[in-house]
Motif scaffolding. Structure first.
Motif, PDB file in Angstrom:
ATOM      1  N   GLU B 251       0.665  -1.154   0.065  1.00  0.00           N
ATOM      2  CA  GLU B 251      -0.052   0.126  -0.036  1.00  0.00           C
ATOM      3  C   GLU B 251       0.952   1.107  -0.139  1.00  0.00           C
ATOM      4  OE1 GLU B 251      -4.123   0.787   2.219  1.00  0.00           O
ATOM      5  OE2 GLU B 251      -2.543   1.080   3.489  1.00  0.00           O
ATOM      6  N   LYS B 252       1.761   1.296   0.744  1.00  0.00           N
ATOM      7  CA  LYS B 252       2.890   2.583   0.894  1.00  0.00           C
ATOM      8  C   LYS B 252       3.593   2.795  -0.344  1.00  0.00           C
ATOM      9  CE  LYS B 252       3.219   2.502   6.080  1.00  0.00           C
ATOM     10  NZ  LYS B 252       4.293   2.332   7.007  1.00  0.00           N
ATOM     11  N   GLN B 253       3.873   1.588  -0.829  1.00  0.00           N
ATOM     12  CA  GLN B 253       4.738   1.697  -2.005  1.00  0.00           C
ATOM     13  C   GLN B 253       4.015   2.154  -3.351  1.00  0.00           C
ATOM     14  OE1 GLN B 253       5.357  -0.571   0.224  1.00  0.00           O
ATOM     15  NE2 GLN B 253       7.308   0.523   0.716  1.00  0.00           N
ATOM     16  N   LEU B 254       2.746   1.713  -3.379  1.00  0.00           N
ATOM     17  CA  LEU B 254       1.870   2.097  -4.463  1.00  0.00           C
ATOM     18  C   LEU B 254       1.710   3.326  -4.268  1.00  0.00           C
ATOM     19  CD1 LEU B 254       0.470   1.197  -6.815  1.00  0.00           C
ATOM     20  CD2 LEU B 254      -1.585   0.544  -5.363  1.00  0.00           C
ATOM     21  N   ILE B 255       1.313   3.905  -3.033  1.00  0.00           N
ATOM     22  CA  ILE B 255       1.081   5.404  -2.892  1.00  0.00           C
ATOM     23  C   ILE B 255       2.218   6.377  -3.369  1.00  0.00           C
ATOM     24  CG2 ILE B 255       0.839   7.108  -1.093  1.00  0.00           C
ATOM     25  CD1 ILE B 255      -0.979   4.936   0.178  1.00  0.00           C
ATOM     26  N   GLN B 256       3.400   5.641  -3.058  1.00  0.00           N
ATOM     27  CA  GLN B 256       4.637   6.288  -3.521  1.00  0.00           C
ATOM     28  C   GLN B 256       4.620   6.408  -5.132  1.00  0.00           C
ATOM     29  OE1 GLN B 256       8.367   4.944  -1.824  1.00  0.00           O
ATOM     30  NE2 GLN B 256       9.243   6.928  -1.832  1.00  0.00           N
ATOM     31  N   ILE B 257       4.402   5.449  -5.718  1.00  0.00           N
ATOM     32  CA  ILE B 257       4.592   5.149  -7.144  1.00  0.00           C
ATOM     33  C   ILE B 257       3.374   6.103  -7.815  1.00  0.00           C
ATOM     34  CG2 ILE B 257       4.419   3.875  -8.759  1.00  0.00           C
ATOM     35  CD1 ILE B 257       5.288   1.387  -7.143  1.00  0.00           C
ATOM     36  N   LEU B 258       2.350   5.951  -7.316  1.00  0.00           N
ATOM     37  CA  LEU B 258       1.370   6.669  -8.080  1.00  0.00           C
ATOM     38  C   LEU B 258       1.215   8.419  -7.616  1.00  0.00           C
ATOM     39  CD1 LEU B 258      -1.394   4.346  -8.209  1.00  0.00           C
ATOM     40  CD2 LEU B 258       0.079   4.647  -9.753  1.00  0.00           C
ATOM     41  N   THR B 259       1.491   8.840  -6.378  1.00  0.00           N
ATOM     42  CA  THR B 259       1.542  10.155  -5.983  1.00  0.00           C
ATOM     43  C   THR B 259       2.780  10.701  -5.633  1.00  0.00           C
ATOM     44  OG1 THR B 259       1.175   9.646  -3.612  1.00  0.00           O
ATOM     45  CG2 THR B 259      -0.864   9.692  -5.072  1.00  0.00           C
ATOM     46  N   GLY B 260       3.782  10.025  -5.320  1.00  0.00           N
ATOM     47  CA  GLY B 260       4.990  10.598  -4.865  1.00  0.00           C
ATOM     48  C   GLY B 260       5.053  10.794  -3.468  1.00  0.00           C
ATOM     49  N   ARG B 261       3.705  10.733  -2.742  1.00  0.00           N
ATOM     50  CA  ARG B 261       3.657  10.869  -1.424  1.00  0.00           C
ATOM     51  C   ARG B 261       4.219   9.788  -0.478  1.00  0.00           C
ATOM     52  NH1 ARG B 261      -2.434  12.981  -1.618  1.00  0.00           N
ATOM     53  NH2 ARG B 261      -2.087  14.106  -3.515  1.00  0.00           N
ATOM     54  N   GLU B 262       4.709  10.121   0.518  1.00  0.00           N
ATOM     55  CA  GLU B 262       5.049   9.056   1.737  1.00  0.00           C
ATOM     56  C   GLU B 262       4.012   9.195   2.876  1.00  0.00           C
ATOM     57  OE1 GLU B 262       9.217   8.978   2.817  1.00  0.00           O
ATOM     58  OE2 GLU B 262       9.832   8.979   0.822  1.00  0.00           O
ATOM     59  N   VAL B 263       3.638   7.987   3.396  1.00  0.00           N
ATOM     60  CA  VAL B 263       2.693   7.957   4.121  1.00  0.00           C
ATOM     61  C   VAL B 263       3.667   8.132   5.600  1.00  0.00           C
ATOM     62  CG1 VAL B 263       1.192   6.552   5.695  1.00  0.00           C
ATOM     63  CG2 VAL B 263       1.314   6.613   2.999  1.00  0.00           C
ATOM     64  N   VAL B 274      -4.930  10.099   0.555  1.00  0.00           N
ATOM     65  CA  VAL B 274      -4.932   8.905  -0.286  1.00  0.00           C
ATOM     66  C   VAL B 274      -5.752   7.331   0.727  1.00  0.00           C
ATOM     67  CG1 VAL B 274      -3.927   7.139  -1.463  1.00  0.00           C
ATOM     68  CG2 VAL B 274      -2.892   9.634  -1.053  1.00  0.00           C
ATOM     69  N   ILE B 275      -6.671   6.983  -0.205  1.00  0.00           N
ATOM     70  CA  ILE B 275      -7.283   5.915  -0.006  1.00  0.00           C
ATOM     71  C   ILE B 275      -6.974   4.851  -0.812  1.00  0.00           C
ATOM     72  CG2 ILE B 275      -9.533   4.491   0.677  1.00  0.00           C
ATOM     73  CD1 ILE B 275      -8.959   6.342   3.008  1.00  0.00           C
ATOM     74  N   CYS B 276      -6.636   3.871  -0.224  1.00  0.00           N
ATOM     75  CA  CYS B 276      -6.159   2.713  -1.127  1.00  0.00           C
ATOM     76  C   CYS B 276      -7.003   1.417  -0.865  1.00  0.00           C
ATOM     77  CB  CYS B 276      -4.768   2.232  -0.993  1.00  0.00           C
ATOM     78  SG  CYS B 276      -3.642   1.514  -2.312  1.00  0.00           S
ATOM     79  N   GLN B 277      -7.684   0.871  -1.909  1.00  0.00           N
ATOM     80  CA  GLN B 277      -8.366  -0.387  -1.920  1.00  0.00           C
ATOM     81  C   GLN B 277      -8.227  -1.367  -3.127  1.00  0.00           C
ATOM     82  OE1 GLN B 277     -10.522  -1.327   0.263  1.00  0.00           O
ATOM     83  NE2 GLN B 277     -11.510   0.393   1.447  1.00  0.00           N
ATOM     84  N   ASN B 278      -8.170  -2.453  -2.542  1.00  0.00           N
ATOM     85  CA  ASN B 278      -7.801  -3.668  -3.631  1.00  0.00           C
ATOM     86  C   ASN B 278      -8.908  -3.991  -4.635  1.00  0.00           C
ATOM     87  OD1 ASN B 278      -8.376  -6.858  -4.166  1.00  0.00           O
ATOM     88  ND2 ASN B 278      -6.345  -6.265  -3.894  1.00  0.00           N
ATOM     89  N   VAL B 279      -8.790  -4.258  -5.771  1.00  0.00           N
ATOM     90  CA  VAL B 279      -9.618  -4.194  -6.938  1.00  0.00           C
ATOM     91  C   VAL B 279     -11.088  -5.222  -6.501  1.00  0.00           C
ATOM     92  CG1 VAL B 279      -8.361  -3.191  -8.805  1.00  0.00           C
ATOM     93  CG2 VAL B 279      -8.190  -5.597  -8.338  1.00  0.00           C
ATOM     94  N   GLY B 280     -10.217  -6.175  -5.945  1.00  0.00           N
ATOM     95  CA  GLY B 280     -11.320  -7.262  -5.729  1.00  0.00           C
ATOM     96  C   GLY B 280     -12.368  -6.751  -4.521  1.00  0.00           C
ATOM     97  N   THR B 281     -11.646  -5.848  -3.735  1.00  0.00           N
ATOM     98  CA  THR B 281     -12.451  -5.358  -2.661  1.00  0.00           C
ATOM     99  C   THR B 281     -13.528  -4.327  -3.148  1.00  0.00           C
ATOM    100  OG1 THR B 281     -10.772  -5.189  -1.116  1.00  0.00           O
ATOM    101  CG2 THR B 281     -12.542  -4.209  -0.500  1.00  0.00           C
ATOM    102  N   ALA B 282     -13.171  -3.728  -4.212  1.00  0.00           N
ATOM    103  CA  ALA B 282     -14.072  -2.723  -5.045  1.00  0.00           C
ATOM    104  C   ALA B 282     -15.155  -3.484  -5.527  1.00  0.00           C
ATOM    105  CB  ALA B 282     -13.215  -1.864  -5.727  1.00  0.00           C
TER     106      ALA B 282
END
Lengths: 349, 765, 199
Positions: B251-263, B274-282
């Protein structure tokens, strides 16, 4: 059979520590070939004696420490130490020099600290320094390179030199670094013309420059194989280059030698790619390794020019080994989610 | 550190993460066959804890019939999720079952024996979610038991309701699936892209339409990318593709990749918007809203060279792993381990009966040579390759040294808490050190220590609170005692003052009034309850009756002087009896006030009796009372702290002594006038009067003392009295006095009482 | 008399300095006075707060005070070696093994009342140092397991012996990974094949 229980990850890349050590040994081959070509079979005597002593003392110590001998011998780390010491010793030195040096390196500097991974100092360099301080005469007699004057001792002579009472005096000659260090009367270009070892070579003395070149090639191969990162070697070579440029003094009689002389003479390349890249006794982060390399480079130059020893890689490395924990403390990487790198000595508030 | 890479197919900038590794992907082997279903397992084991947070609480009992989708366990607290029946059937057992958990321990689960009809219960969709209140929609999602399907299993509704309504500008759907072997998300993106997009719409609505809705997919899933791009056409959702690298899907890595932000460390993604959800959860959220379907099944990758068939299946939660393996042609000879999850972060299970749960994205059954057993670890040579691989920029080898040395302070300083346990370091380690296990052990120990610390802090608090409470109770008791003492002292002072004023007011019957007041005071001073008083009165009535009876018998039998003596005794006894009976009747009246009044009356009557005494008796009495008072004063003077008061007391003492001398002289005169009359019948009256005096003194003394002191005083006074009684008895015997039996009886009684008091004293000490 | 002048000068200077420094030190001692006894607090925060009294003191804080006054640090069986190590670290003394005289380190336990046997005498409630037992006279008592420190003090007073100390059970939620053991850290055997086979 019961199903296996283990923590993730359940897969790993195939590289092992032993592979790395083997790669290092392989990368030393060009350097060794060059050494044999220019300084004769004495190098092979050193290699054989160091290798055997290393394996024997490692096995002895493992046995005394109650560790599985075969398992640890197979990591090749003792052989790497032996090889590094062997190429650093003067060829044709008496047999007990490599034996004492290697035993010191393995027993004192490595196993007594807890074996591979636990030694704060580079074992090969500890062995070398102990020898240099204890037996300064034997340790500073380098035969003249093959292309210069006398020619090299043959096999029979080599045996007598190593195991007999023969003195190597008849074959020796000052190394380029010694020549430059002791010169304060003539300008560099004149020195290069007058001194045969420099005259026969092109930049850093006959033989020496080729040996260094060969080690550079081996080092680049290791870099290519990602055995280590560029940081430490580049740091050391850059620092050495910069300092020697500053003190070159346009090649006057007070010059401390050209940058190329410093880079391609003595144990520079061996040190830069094979010794300071020893991860155990170096700094841990890449940035730390850069600083570690720079420190070694500075110290090498300082000791070569103002110290009382002609070459300085061993001392410089040992001194920086001391500084490695300090460097580590100030080069912690910035961890994800943290505003600034933390100091390991700081307590969390 | 943020290297930017311009992608040709997307104008969106993406960032790189530090470190990372590229293990062999092994994704193709499970993607050859389409998504499938397997026959229903005869019995499903549904754990009550399939998510992060508190386990759910079972709503059904053994023997209950349940329908598919029926809620069988209720969420316990906010961070929890309910559990639903994955198929229709009968609850056969609720108890402990081995969990799909690295510990291999057991926990509570509901076992449902399937009836193979797979009948749904009634479902309640919420298609009009846009018209509903957000909290209502969130509640619906929560009630459908939806937890993150990516791996951690965080209850979805909580994530969608960020703390403090933190503004969310980016919703990320995680379709990265960076772990080797796993293709569950890849499959759902290929076969149900429209469900994911519809789910994303619901999520975006719930999060107040964030500016960016990004679907992050690694570039090794071209088909999924294509399908998702098509499904996203016409929406503002953006499929972002980035290079494959493990662990980009964290989750943290994906946020960094897509937004450049660090949690920030130890914070939640919502805090950086940022809120991150799995595609399956959606997709699961979509089904919960559109069809009202709770989370009862999921897509799981079944993969590994030990299987004949490798593919993705949609499987009811609770299906035992063994059932799935049996349906995929397991070669048990080849099977070395069962991994739930991928090879990098999954865990091994020993028991084939463990069920599929909400977080089970992969069942990996590698052949022996496919994922060989770890080789023995060699020493760490501090090569630093692990540090290069770490996506969190930690120093794994330092962590390893400190974890080995159990130096938790250093581990804290080296930020072990930021380790995501991705396993990249252990993967690259040339010495094959099980680094992650070291970190997990250290983190676990640290977590335990933290909890211990919390608990011990609480224990300290509770201990100290208890101590304070006990002290307070003690103090209150002490304060009450002090208050009582003070009140008693004041009462005594008032009493002391009242008779004086009475004396000043009434000139005539001053002594009479004095005695009455004394009796009154005595009654008041007696703090015993009416019941006790009554019991005592009854006792005294009874004993008086007995004595009267005995004396009557004796009197009728005796002759001459003896008879006279006995008659006198009888008269005294009858007097006492009358008194006691009076007291008893007074006590028998219900109200305390009236009983007290009656007692006062009785006391007055008694006092009147006494008033009709002979001058000799009076003199004797006043001498006695004076003596007593003097004695008391002598006791009191040294106790008095106040110098002035002491002086006043001394003064009084002297006066009383003078009075005593006068009274004694009078007494001597009277005795000379009437010799032989000293021991005439009115002795009973005399005694009664004395008793009153003594009782009054005792009551006064008692009022100002603690229980123990009181008892001690009583004891000593009793002893004195006993001694006195003895002397009197001896004297009477020597003189051949007719009152000897009476004296004897009184002495006996007093001795009994003394013994009783002594015992009481002994008990108290 | 010049030597006298110089000596008296020196004495004056030194005496003056002594006075000045004395004043500064005295001022500092008052100005920067450390309130309370933080070392006792620090020690107390390390102790496990079971309040069990096995150390011979009536609670953890009195023992903390005793340690601050020089008592041995190895008298706390519930804390075990971990607590001793922490104390040794804090006080910069050698970590000694636990003094078995005060009891041996045991697994974590909590008290459990066999409720059908409880007669409601409240004796255990009075014994519990952390108020972790609930109940009233003539009523059944029960232990709040989360608050129980496992100190054992309630077991003795129970007239009907209905209190058991039961080990705290490990659940999947409380379970933690154990440190890699001998099977990954090769010591015992030399043959890799054997280890592979055994693993």
């Amino acid at each position: 059979m019961a199903l296996m229980h283990a923590s993730s990850p359940h897969t790993a890349q195939p590289q092992t520590s032993a592979n790395i050590m083997q790669l290092v040994l392989a990368a030393m081959v060009p350097g060794i070939v060059a050494l044999v070509a220019y300084f004769g079979v004495g190098v092979l005597f050193n290699l054989a004696l160091c290798g055997l002593t290393a394996l024997a003392s490692e096995a002895l110590m493992l046995k005394l420490r109650g560790r599985p001998i075969g398992f640890y011998l197979r990591d090749y780390s003792a052989l790497v130490t032996a090889a590094l010491l062997a190429v650093a010793l003067p060829p044709y030195c008496p047999w007990w020099i490599p034996v004492v040096g290697t035993a010191t390196a393995i027993i004192l500097a490595k196993q007594l600290y807890g074996g591979l991974g636990f030694n704060p100092f580079n074992p090969a360099m500890v062995g070398y320094v102990v020898l240099l301080i204890s037996f300064p005469v034997e340790m500073t007699l380098w035969v003249a390179p093959a292309t210069v004057e006398h020619g090299l001792p043959d096999i029979e002579e080599a045996f007598s030199l190593v195991f007999g009472n023969y003195q190597v005096d008849g074959f020796t000659m000052a190394t380029p670094l010694e020549i430059v260090r002791h010169n304060n009367s003539i300008i560099m270009s004149q020195l290069y013309n007058e001194e045969p070892v420099l005259a026969k070579g092109s930049i850093a003395g006959a033989g020496w420059e080729m040996v260094n070149l060969a080690f550079l090639v081996g080092g680049l191969y290791l870099l290519y194989r990602k055995v280590f990162t560029w940081h430490a070697p580049v740091g050391m070579l850059a620092a050495l280059f910069l300092l020697s440029t500053v003190f070159y003094d346009s090649g006057s009689s007070l010059s401390e030698g050209s940058p190329l002389l410093h880079l391609f003479s003595g144990a520079t390349m061996l040190g830069a790619f094979f010794i300071i890249t020893d991860p155990v006794s170096s700094a841990t982060s890449t940035r730390g390794r850069l600083y570690f390399g720079i420190g070694v480079g500075i110290l090498v130059f300082v000791i070569r020019v103002w110290g009382s020893y002609p070459d300085a890689v061993a001392f410089a490395v040992l001194l920086m080994n001391f500084a490695a924990p300090l460097i580590d403390n100030y080069t912690l990487p910035r961890t994800y989610g943290h505003a600034a790198p933390r100091r390991a000595t700081e307590k969390e508030d | 550190m943020a290297h930017t890479t311009e992608r040709t197919r997307s104008s969106r900038r993406i960032w790189d993460i530090p470190g990372g590794v590229h293990p062999p992907e092994h994704k193709a082997q499970s993607m050859q066959l389409p998504l499938a279903h397997i026959p229903l397992a005869p019995s499903l084991i549904v754990p009550l804890s399939q998510h992060i947070g508190a386990p759910a609480i079972a709503l059904v009992k053994e023997g209950d019939r349940v329908l598919k989708g029926q809620k069988i366990a209720e969420a316990d607290g906010p961070i929890s999720a309910p559990v639903h029946a994955p198929t229709s059937g009968t609850v056969t057992r609720i108890g402990d079952y081995t969990m799909p958990h690295p510990s291999g321990l057991q926990a509570e689960a509901i076992e449902i024996s399937s009836d193979f009809s797979d009948t749904w219960c009634e479902l309640y969709p919420m298609q009009d979610y846009r018209e509903r209140d957000r909290s209502e929609v969130l509640h619906h999602i929560r009630e459908c038991g939806i937890a993150g399907l990516g791996g951690a299993g965080f209850p979805a509704a909580i994530k969608l309701n960020p703390k403090g309504n933190a503004p969310i500008d980016t919703l990320i759907l995680n379709g990265t699936e960076c772990e080797p072997y796993i293709t569950a998300d890849d499959t759902i993106m290929r076969v149900r892209p429209e469900e994911i997009v519809a789910g994303a719409e619901i999520l975006a609505h719930l999060l107040h339409e964030p500016a960016d809705v990004l679907i992050g997919i690694e570039d090794n899933k071209p088909e999924a990318i294509k399908e998702m791009r098509e499904a996203c056409e016409g929406t503002r959702f953006e499929v972002v593709v980035f290079p494959t690298k493990y662990p980009s899907g964290g989750e943290k890595q994906l946020i960094q990749i897509l937004t450049g932000r660090e949690v920030p460390s130890e914070h939640l993604p919502a805090e950086v918007g940022v809120i991150c959800q799995n595609v399956g959860t959606a997709a699961a959220i979509y089904r919960a809203i559109q069809f009202g379907e709770p989370l009862v099944s999921r897509i799981t990758t079944v993969v590994g060279e030990a299987l004949d068939i490798q593919r993705n299946i949609e499987v009811p939660l609770g299906t035992p792993v063994g059932h799935i393996l049996a349906n995929h042609g397991i070669d048990r000879e080849q099977m070395a381990k069962i991994v739930i999850g991928g090879p990098m972060m999954g865990f091994t299970v020993q028991d084939e009966r463990v069920p599929v749960v909400k977080t089970t994205n992969c069942i990996l059954v590698p052949a022996r040579k496919e994922l060989p057993a770890p080789v023995p670890a060699q020493p760490c040579i501090r090569c630093g390759i692990c540090a290069e691989a770490c996506p969190a920029s930690l120093l794994p080898q330092q962590l390893y040294w400190y974890a080995r040395a159990e130096d938790y302070e250093k581990l804290e300083a080296y930020s072990i808490k930021d380790c995501i346990e991705c396993g990249a370091c252990a993967y690259v380690c040339p010495s094959h050190i099980p680094l992650v296990q070291y970190y997990r052990a250290a983190k676990g120990t640290m977590r335990e220590a933290e909890q211990e610390k919390l608990k011990s802090d609480r224990a300290r608090e509770r201990f100290e609170f208890r101590k304070a409470r006990l002290e307070k109770a003690e103090q209150e008791k002490e304060a009450k005692r002090q208050a009582r003492k003070k009140a008693a002292e004041e009462a005594r002072k008032r009493k002391a003052a009242q008779p004086a004023s009475d004396k000043a007011g009434t000139s005539g019957a001053s002594s009479e009034a004095d005695v009455v007041a004394a009796a009154l005071a005595r009654v008041k001073a007696k703090e015993s309850s009416p019941e006790q008083q009554k019991a005592r009165a009854e006792r005294s009535v009874k004993s008086a009756q007995e004595r009267v009876q005995k004396l009557e018998e004796k009197a009728s039998a005796a002759e001459g002087t003896q008879r006279d003596q006995l008659q006198a005794q009888l008269k005294a006894a009858q007097l006492k009896l009358g008194e006691a009976q009076q007291k008893l009747t007074a006590l028998d009246q219900p109200e305390k006030t009236s009983s007290a009044a009656a007692a006062v009356d009785a006391a007055i009557a008694r006092a009147r009796n006494k008033a009709a005494m002979s001058p000799l008796e009076k003199a004797q009495k006043s001498v006695d009372s004076l003596r007593q008072r003097i004695q008391k004063m002598e006791e009191k003077i040294p106790q008095e702290q106040d110098a002035e008061l002491q002086a006043a007391l001394r003064d009084n003492h002297r006066k009383f002594q003078e009075k005593l001398v006068v009274a004694e002289q009078e007494l001597a005169q009277l005795q000379q006038q009437e010799p032989g009359e000293a021991t005439t019948p009115p002795a009973g009256n005399d005694k009664a009067q004395q008793a009153i005096e003594r009782a009054r003194a005792a009551a006064q003394a008692r009022a100002g003392m603690s229980d123990e002191e009181k008892l001690a005083a009583e004891l000593s006074s009793l002893e004195q009295r006993v001694e006195k009684a003895r002397q009197r008895l001896r004297k009477a015997q020597d003189e051949g006095n007719e009152n000897v039996p009476a004296f004897q009886a009184a002495l006996d009684k007093m001795e009994n009482k003394l013994a009783e008091k002594r015992q009481q004293m002994g008990e108290q000490q | 008399m010049s030597w006298f002048a110089s000596v008296s000068d020196a004495m004056l200077v030194l005496g003056g300095m002594a006075l000045v420094f004395g004043a500064i030190l005295g001022f500092a001692a008052i100005r920067f006075k450390v309130e309370g006894d933080p070392i006792v607090d620090q020690i107390d925060s390390i102790l496990p707060q079971t309040q069990c009294g096995q150390c011979g003191y009536p609670g953890c804080r009195p023992y903390a005070e005793a340690i601050a006054n020089g008592d041995a640090i190895n008298k706390c069986p519930p804390g075990g070696q971990a607590t001793i190590n922490q104390l040794a670290n804090l006080l910069d003394v050698e970590a000694v093994p636990l003094d078995e005289e005060h009891g041996s380190e045991d697994i974590k336990k909590v008290a459990f009342i066999r409720e059908d046997e409880c007669i409601g005498c409240t004796k255990c409630i009075q014994a519990c140092p952390v108020d972790a037992i609930l109940g009233a006279a003539k009523q059944m008592h029960t232990v709040i397991a989360d608050e129980c420190t496992g100190c054992d003090l309630c077991v003795e007073p129970c007239p009907v012996d209905c209190i058991d100390m039961i080990p705290v059970e490990t659940t999947p939620r409380s379970w933690v990974w154990e440190k890699p053991g001998a099977h990954s850290q090769l010591i015992a055997t030399d043959k890799i094949g054997e280890i592979r086979g055994a693993a």
